[in-house]
Design a protein around this motif. Structure first.
Motif, short mmCIF file in Angstrom:
data_model
loop_
_atom_site.label_atom_id
_atom_site.label_comp_id
_atom_site.label_asym_id
_atom_site.label_seq_id
_atom_site.Cartn_x
_atom_site.Cartn_y
_atom_site.Cartn_z
N ARG A 6 0.84 -1.21 0.00
CA ARG A 6 0.00 0.00 0.00
C ARG A 6 0.87 1.25 0.00
NH1 ARG A 6 -5.42 1.17 1.41
NH2 ARG A 6 -5.74 3.12 2.56
N SER A 112 -13.53 10.17 -0.31
CA SER A 112 -12.96 8.81 -0.27
C SER A 112 -13.43 8.04 0.96
CB SER A 112 -11.44 8.87 -0.29
OG SER A 112 -10.95 9.56 0.85
N GLU A 118 -12.37 2.36 3.88
CA GLU A 118 -11.65 3.61 4.13
C GLU A 118 -12.22 4.30 5.37
OE1 GLU A 118 -8.98 4.58 2.71
OE2 GLU A 118 -8.95 3.13 1.07
N ARG A 119 -11.33 4.92 6.11
CA ARG A 119 -11.75 5.65 7.32
C ARG A 119 -11.16 7.06 7.26
NH1 ARG A 119 -9.35 6.92 11.97
NH2 ARG A 119 -7.48 5.73 11.37
N HIS A 124 -6.56 13.63 8.29
CA HIS A 124 -6.72 13.71 6.85
C HIS A 124 -7.36 15.05 6.45
CE1 HIS A 124 -6.93 9.11 7.15
NE2 HIS A 124 -5.80 9.39 6.54
N ARG A 173 -11.20 3.57 -7.78
CA ARG A 173 -10.97 2.56 -6.75
C ARG A 173 -11.93 1.39 -6.91
NH1 ARG A 173 -7.55 3.71 -2.63
NH2 ARG A 173 -7.49 2.09 -1.04
N ASP A 239 -3.02 4.67 -0.67
CA ASP A 239 -3.85 5.40 0.31
C ASP A 239 -4.38 6.64 -0.39
OD1 ASP A 239 -4.78 7.07 2.41
OD2 ASP A 239 -3.58 5.91 3.84
N GLN A 241 -6.53 8.90 0.48
CA GLN A 241 -6.64 10.11 1.28
C GLN A 241 -5.29 10.82 1.39
OE1 GLN A 241 -8.29 8.05 4.59
NE2 GLN A 241 -10.40 8.45 4.00
#
Length: 293
Positions: A6, A112, A118-119, A124, A173, A239, A241
């Motif tokens: 990732r 996102s 996703e969190r 962020h 995605r 990632d 974000q």
């Protein structure tokens, strides 16, 4: 997906941001070539780059056998973004239109969170907001800006531009299993559509020197070529974000490149923007960097 993979995918997506930092320099060096003609030429080179890679790898065009939704998303993202952006610049002052268009990294970070798995963390959002503040300083030169109703259509098109690129990046995605090879087809289709827009809206202007031809080649190989392949892989497997927050490095690095080239000057505003964008990117990426240790 392992944390290390990732991280690597995110770093590859970050390569796109680095390449986009050369966009202003190459565009300035391309002379008086009008926008849609420049897009057609550079996307044709970017598509050819992908085709060369496909031919040398022996994979062929099998990756292009995708559902219509994959093609619709890719072409709408690449051509739709540039069509909306150029239209905005034709109908609103560049500073104001550019600032609205540069909402897309912040929008990517926020939207996102709707993706499975996703969190969205406070860091962020804070990182993306700091990046936007830094980008605003660069775009406006620290002089502020004002929105005027006579340019409403241009503002709307700039906002459309931001949402188009956000939608393309986030929805990509959903097609994580689609190989990046298909981006070559998206580039070819975008070149064709940009060519049609050029014929309908612009007069053809050929590059006047070897430097201008080299600048267009540089656009096609880098900011309008390899960058889109790297971005596709990054938003699908990295990632997203963090990539959204990192995207605010593009206007900063672009300005620094222009400073080095003697086409812009460094000042306190640029230093403040550098601090905001760098801190914002680091804040947004703190979890990813910790996982990659």
């Amino acid at each position: 997906m392992t944390p290390l993979r990732r991280l690597r995918s995110t770093l590859l997506g970050g390569v796109a941001v680095l390449l986009w930092s050369l966009l202003a320099l190459f565009t300035a060096a391309s002379g008086a070539v009008p926008p849609f003609q420049l897009a057609a030429m550079s996307f044709a080179i970017g598509g050819a780059l992908g085709l060369v890679v496909l031919a040398s790898s022996g994979r062929g065009l099998a990756a292009w056998r995708q559902p219509w939704s994959v093609w619709a998303l890719g072409i709408a993202g690449l051509f739709g973004y540039h069509f909306a952006y150029f239209t905005a610049l034709r109908n609103a002052p560049p500073v104001e239109a550019g600032l609205i268009a540069y909402l897309w990294p912040l929008l990517i970070v926020l939207t996102s969170a709707l993706l499975p798995g996703e969190r969205l963390g406070w860091h962020h959002v804070a990182g993306a907001l700091a990046g936007f503040a830094g980008a605003a300083l660069i775009v406006t030169g620290g002089d502020g800006f004002g929105f005027r109703p006579q340019f409403a259509f241009g503002y709307v098109m700039a906002l459309v531009c931001a949402f188009v690129w956000t939608g393309y990046s986030v929805l990509s995605r959903r097609f994580g299993e689609v190989p990046t090879d298909v981006v070559a087809g998206h580039c070819v289709a975008t070149a064709a559509l940009a060519g049609l827009a050029h014929l309908a809206l612009e007069e053809t202007v050929l590059p006047a020197s070897g430097i201008e031809w080299l600048a267009i080649a540089g656009l096609g190989l880098g900011p309008v070529g390899a960058a889109f392949y790297a971005w596709d892989h990054g938003v699908k497997h990295g990632d997203i974000q963090v990539l959204g927050a990192l995207s605010y490095l593009a206007p900063l690095l672009s300005t620094l490149v222009l400073v080095v080239a003697g086409l812009a000057r460094a000042d306190a505003t640029l230093a403040a923007a550098c601090l905001l964008i760098t801190a914002g990117a680091a804040l947004a990426a703190k979890d990813l960097l910790r996982r990659g240790d």
